[in-house]
Motif scaffolding. Sequence first.
Motif, PDB file in Angstrom:
ATOM      1  N   ASP A 185     -11.100  -5.243  13.705  1.00  0.00           N
ATOM      2  CA  ASP A 185     -11.516  -6.330  12.824  1.00  0.00           C
ATOM      3  C   ASP A 185     -12.823  -6.878  13.366  1.00  0.00           C
ATOM      4  O   ASP A 185     -12.872  -7.420  14.476  1.00  0.00           O
ATOM      5  CB  ASP A 185     -10.436  -7.421  12.798  1.00  0.00           C
ATOM      6  CG  ASP A 185     -10.714  -8.528  11.801  1.00  0.00           C
ATOM      7  OD1 ASP A 185     -11.897  -8.880  11.616  1.00  0.00           O
ATOM      8  OD2 ASP A 185      -9.758  -9.061  11.224  1.00  0.00           O
TER       9      ASP A 185
ATOM     10  N   HIS B   7      -2.971  -1.971  10.936  1.00  0.00           N
ATOM     11  CA  HIS B   7      -4.059  -1.094  10.516  1.00  0.00           C
ATOM     12  C   HIS B   7      -5.401  -1.705  10.900  1.00  0.00           C
ATOM     13  O   HIS B   7      -5.534  -2.927  10.970  1.00  0.00           O
ATOM     14  CB  HIS B   7      -4.020  -0.890   8.992  1.00  0.00           C
ATOM     15  CG  HIS B   7      -4.135  -2.175   8.218  1.00  0.00           C
ATOM     16  ND1 HIS B   7      -3.024  -2.956   7.959  1.00  0.00           N
ATOM     17  CD2 HIS B   7      -5.201  -2.823   7.686  1.00  0.00           C
ATOM     18  CE1 HIS B   7      -3.414  -4.033   7.285  1.00  0.00           C
ATOM     19  NE2 HIS B   7      -4.719  -3.982   7.105  1.00  0.00           N
TER      20      HIS B   7
ATOM     21  N   LYS C 270      -9.164  -2.703   9.857  1.00  0.00           N
ATOM     22  CA  LYS C 270      -9.810  -2.999   8.583  1.00  0.00           C
ATOM     23  C   LYS C 270     -10.835  -1.924   8.259  1.00  0.00           C
ATOM     24  O   LYS C 270     -11.443  -1.314   9.145  1.00  0.00           O
ATOM     25  CB  LYS C 270     -10.475  -4.376   8.632  1.00  0.00           C
ATOM     26  CG  LYS C 270      -9.473  -5.519   8.605  1.00  0.00           C
ATOM     27  CD  LYS C 270     -10.148  -6.853   8.328  1.00  0.00           C
ATOM     28  CE  LYS C 270      -9.100  -7.947   8.095  1.00  0.00           C
ATOM     29  NZ  LYS C 270      -9.738  -9.248   7.764  1.00  0.00           N
ATOM     30  N   GLY C 271     -11.009  -1.669   6.945  1.00  0.00           N
ATOM     31  CA  GLY C 271     -11.969  -0.679   6.492  1.00  0.00           C
ATOM     32  C   GLY C 271     -13.236  -1.358   5.997  1.00  0.00           C
ATOM     33  O   GLY C 271     -13.180  -2.412   5.359  1.00  0.00           O
TER      34      GLY C 271
ATOM     35  N   ASP D 177     -16.009  -5.891   4.164  1.00  0.00           N
ATOM     36  CA  ASP D 177     -14.584  -5.592   4.313  1.00  0.00           C
ATOM     37  C   ASP D 177     -14.012  -5.145   2.970  1.00  0.00           C
ATOM     38  O   ASP D 177     -13.968  -5.913   2.007  1.00  0.00           O
ATOM     39  CB  ASP D 177     -13.863  -6.852   4.814  1.00  0.00           C
ATOM     40  CG  ASP D 177     -12.370  -6.642   5.042  1.00  0.00           C
ATOM     41  OD1 ASP D 177     -11.846  -5.573   4.693  1.00  0.00           O
ATOM     42  OD2 ASP D 177     -11.726  -7.575   5.566  1.00  0.00           O
TER      43      ASP D 177
ATOM     44  N   THR E 201     -10.882  -3.506   2.844  1.00  0.00           N
ATOM     45  CA  THR E 201      -9.527  -3.086   3.185  1.00  0.00           C
ATOM     46  C   THR E 201      -8.578  -3.225   2.011  1.00  0.00           C
ATOM     47  O   THR E 201      -7.804  -2.310   1.706  1.00  0.00           O
ATOM     48  CB  THR E 201      -9.000  -3.924   4.366  1.00  0.00           C
ATOM     49  OG1 THR E 201      -9.970  -3.909   5.420  1.00  0.00           O
ATOM     50  CG2 THR E 201      -7.681  -3.372   4.872  1.00  0.00           C
ATOM     51  N   GLU E 202      -8.614  -4.382   1.356  1.00  0.00           N
ATOM     52  CA  GLU E 202      -7.723  -4.620   0.222  1.00  0.00           C
ATOM     53  C   GLU E 202      -8.424  -4.221  -1.067  1.00  0.00           C
ATOM     54  O   GLU E 202      -9.440  -4.802  -1.436  1.00  0.00           O
ATOM     55  CB  GLU E 202      -7.286  -6.085   0.181  1.00  0.00           C
ATOM     56  CG  GLU E 202      -6.386  -6.461   1.344  1.00  0.00           C
ATOM     57  CD  GLU E 202      -5.679  -7.788   1.132  1.00  0.00           C
ATOM     58  OE1 GLU E 202      -5.963  -8.460   0.121  1.00  0.00           O
ATOM     59  OE2 GLU E 202      -4.843  -8.132   1.975  1.00  0.00           O
TER      60      GLU E 202
ATOM     61  N   GLY F 264     -13.883   2.579   2.906  1.00  0.00           N
ATOM     62  CA  GLY F 264     -13.460   1.940   4.141  1.00  0.00           C
ATOM     63  C   GLY F 264     -12.874   2.872   5.176  1.00  0.00           C
ATOM     64  O   GLY F 264     -12.771   2.500   6.352  1.00  0.00           O
ATOM     65  N   TYR F 265     -12.501   4.096   4.775  1.00  0.00           N
ATOM     66  CA  TYR F 265     -11.821   4.988   5.720  1.00  0.00           C
ATOM     67  C   TYR F 265     -12.254   6.439   5.514  1.00  0.00           C
ATOM     68  O   TYR F 265     -12.470   6.882   4.388  1.00  0.00           O
ATOM     69  CB  TYR F 265     -10.303   4.900   5.552  1.00  0.00           C
ATOM     70  CG  TYR F 265      -9.753   3.514   5.800  1.00  0.00           C
ATOM     71  CD1 TYR F 265      -9.460   3.075   7.086  1.00  0.00           C
ATOM     72  CD2 TYR F 265      -9.551   2.634   4.732  1.00  0.00           C
ATOM     73  CE1 TYR F 265      -8.978   1.794   7.314  1.00  0.00           C
ATOM     74  CE2 TYR F 265      -9.068   1.350   4.948  1.00  0.00           C
ATOM     75  CZ  TYR F 265      -8.781   0.929   6.245  1.00  0.00           C
ATOM     76  OH  TYR F 265      -8.316  -0.334   6.465  1.00  0.00           O
TER      77      TYR F 265
ATOM     78  N   THR G 256     -13.344   3.830  10.455  1.00  0.00           N
ATOM     79  CA  THR G 256     -13.170   2.723   9.516  1.00  0.00           C
ATOM     80  C   THR G 256     -14.407   2.397   8.691  1.00  0.00           C
ATOM     81  O   THR G 256     -14.567   1.271   8.233  1.00  0.00           O
ATOM     82  CB  THR G 256     -12.694   1.469  10.267  1.00  0.00           C
ATOM     83  OG1 THR G 256     -13.650   1.147  11.294  1.00  0.00           O
ATOM     84  CG2 THR G 256     -11.336   1.695  10.879  1.00  0.00           C
TER      85      THR G 256
END
Length: 382
Positions: A82, A242, A244-245, A257, A259-260, A340-341, A360
């Motif tokens: 993060d 996890h 963050k991506g 970011d 991630t979501e 992100g990944y 990431t």
Amino acid sequence: MRKQVRQTVRPSRHRKVLVAAMAVGALATGVLAPTAAFAAPKPDIVQQGLDALVRDDGIPGALATVEKGHSRARNYTAGVGDLATKAKVPVDGQVRMGSNTKTFTATVVLQLVGEGKIDLDGPVETYLPGLLRGDGIDGRKITVRQLLQHTSGLPDYLKGDVPPRYYEPRDLLDTALKFKADFAPGDRSKYSNTNYIVAGLIVQRVTGRPLSAEIDRRIVKRIGLRHTYFPAPGDLTIREPHPKGYYRDTPDAPLGDVTETDPSFGWAAGQMISTNSDLNRFFSELLHGDLLRPAQLAEMKKTVPVDYLGPGAAYGLGLVSKPLPCGGGLYWGHGGSFPGYETRGGVTEDGSAAANIAVTNRPADPAAMKHVEGLVEAALCR
């Protein structure tokens, strides 16, 4: 339309990132203490490589799992999980595995072939009558094999406008059908996520069940993948620990970011979440014959050359082979990209080693992903 949770990905990001890539690279060296007598232990090649990805390639966080024979798996991390809090990268944390999902989808299709429910060389029209129609596109002329091997000529739906929101699989297919076919079925190979959307629809038509349920029943539960799942509609989160991506639009833009996000734009081509260790187990058991009958595994490993995935690369039915640089034959896997990944990995042909690495963000410099792929090969060769 389902209510959306905060999204930070702009539409162009989704269109650019869900493309599987395989590449090759180099590793960094360690630093010795002033005198050999008191030298600190030198990190092994995997840890050195992850540290170099963070230090030299600007990757926020990286994690890897390497297995050799029946010895215990070794997990590695580097960087931070993060950027805001500087929290550590969770060991063997979950990531969005992108196009590794294709191998899960292909495995289910081939299981159904083995059960006599799908004809691998039969036309798509048999299972989805009238669905594939467009400019140069005709489901009566495209076989199931051509879908799984990217030789169908179907255009990639990511060429179109795919803004962040929830998608039904038919939405993605409708976007693809706005474009002309890339080539006549069987003429050559070109990677297209649309192939796997159609393959997923065939699974649902034949079984009468959601693709996610079939993957869970036939693969995830069967071989005990405890950290692998197909996110439910509207689930923008990652369930377990996890990193963050992150993503940036341009090389000099700040990392955002991401991630979501709603992963439904990937569906059968790239929606799933997993860990490095679960992916190692999946590919190891797949290649060992624990998920497919011998005849179907043999079909899965029939390949066509795909130079766009790297020198010597070949694509089977949802499975990629590449030569090991140390002369140890081939290794098999897939790899995946998702906002992100990035994940890269594989299993040696003799099953003696498995390695998977996740980072990431997708670096702006393509050389960085070559470093990731090179590190996978170094881990398998050492």
